[in-house]
Design an enzyme around this catalytic site. Structure first.
Site, mmCIF file in Angstrom:
data_model
loop_
_atom_site.group_PDB
_atom_site.id
_atom_site.type_symbol
_atom_site.label_atom_id
_atom_site.label_comp_id
_atom_site.label_asym_id
_atom_site.label_seq_id
_atom_site.Cartn_x
_atom_site.Cartn_y
_atom_site.Cartn_z
ATOM 1 N N LYS A 114 -81.113 -6.399 -38.812
ATOM 2 C CA LYS A 114 -81.638 -7.770 -38.676
ATOM 3 C C LYS A 114 -82.840 -7.960 -39.606
ATOM 4 O O LYS A 114 -83.991 -7.954 -39.172
ATOM 5 C CB LYS A 114 -81.997 -8.045 -37.216
ATOM 6 C CG LYS A 114 -82.127 -9.531 -36.885
ATOM 7 C CD LYS A 114 -82.170 -9.739 -35.389
ATOM 8 C CE LYS A 114 -82.585 -11.132 -34.989
ATOM 9 N NZ LYS A 114 -81.701 -12.200 -35.459
ATOM 10 N N LEU A 119 -74.013 -9.148 -37.353
ATOM 11 C CA LEU A 119 -75.139 -8.727 -36.538
ATOM 12 C C LEU A 119 -74.632 -8.455 -35.120
ATOM 13 O O LEU A 119 -73.810 -9.211 -34.601
ATOM 14 C CB LEU A 119 -76.216 -9.829 -36.495
ATOM 15 C CG LEU A 119 -77.468 -9.383 -35.741
ATOM 16 C CD1 LEU A 119 -78.288 -8.423 -36.583
ATOM 17 C CD2 LEU A 119 -78.321 -10.556 -35.317
HETATM 18 N N1 PMP Z 1 -75.490 -13.312 -36.085
HETATM 19 C C1 PMP Z 1 -76.489 -13.663 -36.904
HETATM 20 C C2 PMP Z 1 -76.257 -13.651 -38.379
HETATM 21 C C3 PMP Z 1 -77.745 -14.053 -36.377
HETATM 22 O O1 PMP Z 1 -78.742 -14.405 -37.208
HETATM 23 C C4 PMP Z 1 -77.920 -14.091 -34.971
HETATM 24 C C5 PMP Z 1 -79.207 -14.539 -34.353
HETATM 25 N N2 PMP Z 1 -80.337 -14.023 -34.922
HETATM 26 C C6 PMP Z 1 -76.838 -13.706 -34.159
HETATM 27 C C7 PMP Z 1 -75.646 -13.327 -34.749
HETATM 28 C C8 PMP Z 1 -76.955 -13.717 -32.661
HETATM 29 O O2 PMP Z 1 -77.693 -12.611 -32.190
HETATM 30 P P1 PMP Z 1 -78.522 -12.692 -30.833
HETATM 31 O O3 PMP Z 1 -77.532 -13.028 -29.753
HETATM 32 O O4 PMP Z 1 -79.077 -11.339 -30.671
HETATM 33 O O5 PMP Z 1 -79.547 -13.760 -31.013
#
Ligand code: PMP
Length: 284
Positions: free
Chosen positions: A147, A204
């Protein structure tokens, strides 16, 4: 009103929150981040975000300037000092300031910054109407599981969506949807199967995704973690996204075609409800 921001050990007024022009976050996007939502003044899924942060840091050979217990305390302090009832806490850690050099510096001290942002998350209009999404090529780098703060392509994607009169974009690689610009992507097939891309370097590993898939399985839904195509999405009964700040959000249109009835579907509505209930019970 000025917020209180956390910068490298100090709680300061936002006007006084500063980092160096030599910071590698600024020069190389050499930094990682997390966004944790706040509901009723409490942190949602904090443990998941803290664990993913540790993983992102490890993948980039960075060390955290604070322990995970200290991190929780900083989150709580900021929520309290800024009187946040609903919104999010943004956290960023970079490798720190050093003379410009592609190689990682040996002795840089990591930079850590946290701030809060108030926002109505539960009563979001898109939760009722659903979102319009377009498909775009996934032109990001290959380590999307880390991330990092290099968010320019997702930012461009949101602008492409906006220009097309849509709310967001789903990225496509080799014909298969990877994920949304800032969220994970799901469809529900006409047979009632919940499909979302499997974990790997291509997406992610969403913290909300992990929780929602667990709740879906507990509710006896059939779940398949596999790639799906743009065509499958257009022919789906329903579609939705998940992320820390949107929870579960229905998608009702894809590349101009209505998905299902063109209105938010029952699976998304149910999972949103379960997620909101269960995650608030465990909020810290
Ligand atoms: N994919 C991407 C590319 C993201 O930027 C995010 C959020 N930051 C997510 C998925 C979702 O992740 P989360 O549920 O941990 O917010």
């Amino acid at each position: 009103m000025s917020r209180t921001v956390y910068v490298n050990g100090d709680y300061v007024a936002e006007e006084d929150a500063k980092v160096s022009v030599f910071d590698r976050g600024f020069l190389f996007a050499d930094g990682v981040y997390e966004v944790t939502s706040v509901l009723g003044g409490k942190l949602i899924d904090f443990d998941g975000h803290a664990k993913r942060l540790e993983r992102s840091l490890t993948e980039l050979e960075m060390t955290s300037p604070v322990t995970m217990d200290e991190l929780l305390e900083i989150h709580r302090q900021l929520v309290e000092r800024n009187d946040v009832e609903e919104g999010m806490v943004y956290l960023q850690i970079t490798r720190g300031a050093a003379d410009r050099d592609f190689a990682y510096p040996k002795d840089a001290t990591p930079t850590i910054v946290l701030f809060t942002q108030e926002k109505n998350l539960i009563e979001s209009p898109a939760a009722k109407t659903g979102m319009k999404v377009i498909s775009i090529e996934d032109q990001r780098w290959g380590r999307r599981d880390i991330k990092t703060v290099q968010l320019l392509y997702p930012s461009m994607g949101k602008m492409m969506a906006k220009a097309a009169g849509a709310d967001d974009a789903w990225m496509v690689e080799d014909g298969f949807v990877t994920e949304g610009t800032s969220n994970n992507a799901y469809i529900v097939t006409k047979e009632g199967v919940l499909v979302t891309r499997h974990l790997g370097n291509e997406i992610l590993h969403g913290i909300t995704r992990a929780a929602v898939l667990r709740f879906a399985r507990e509710a006896q839904m059939k779940v398949e973690e596999r790639p799906f195509t743009v065509e499958e999405a257009k022919n789906a009964a329903e579609a939705f996204i998940t992320s820390a700040s949107t929870f579960v959000m229905p998608v009702v249109e894809f590349d101009g075609d209505a998905i299902g009835e063109g209105t938010p579907g029952p699976v998304a509505a149910r999972l949103r409800e379960i997620y909101l209930d269960e995650s608030q019970k465990k909020a810290v």
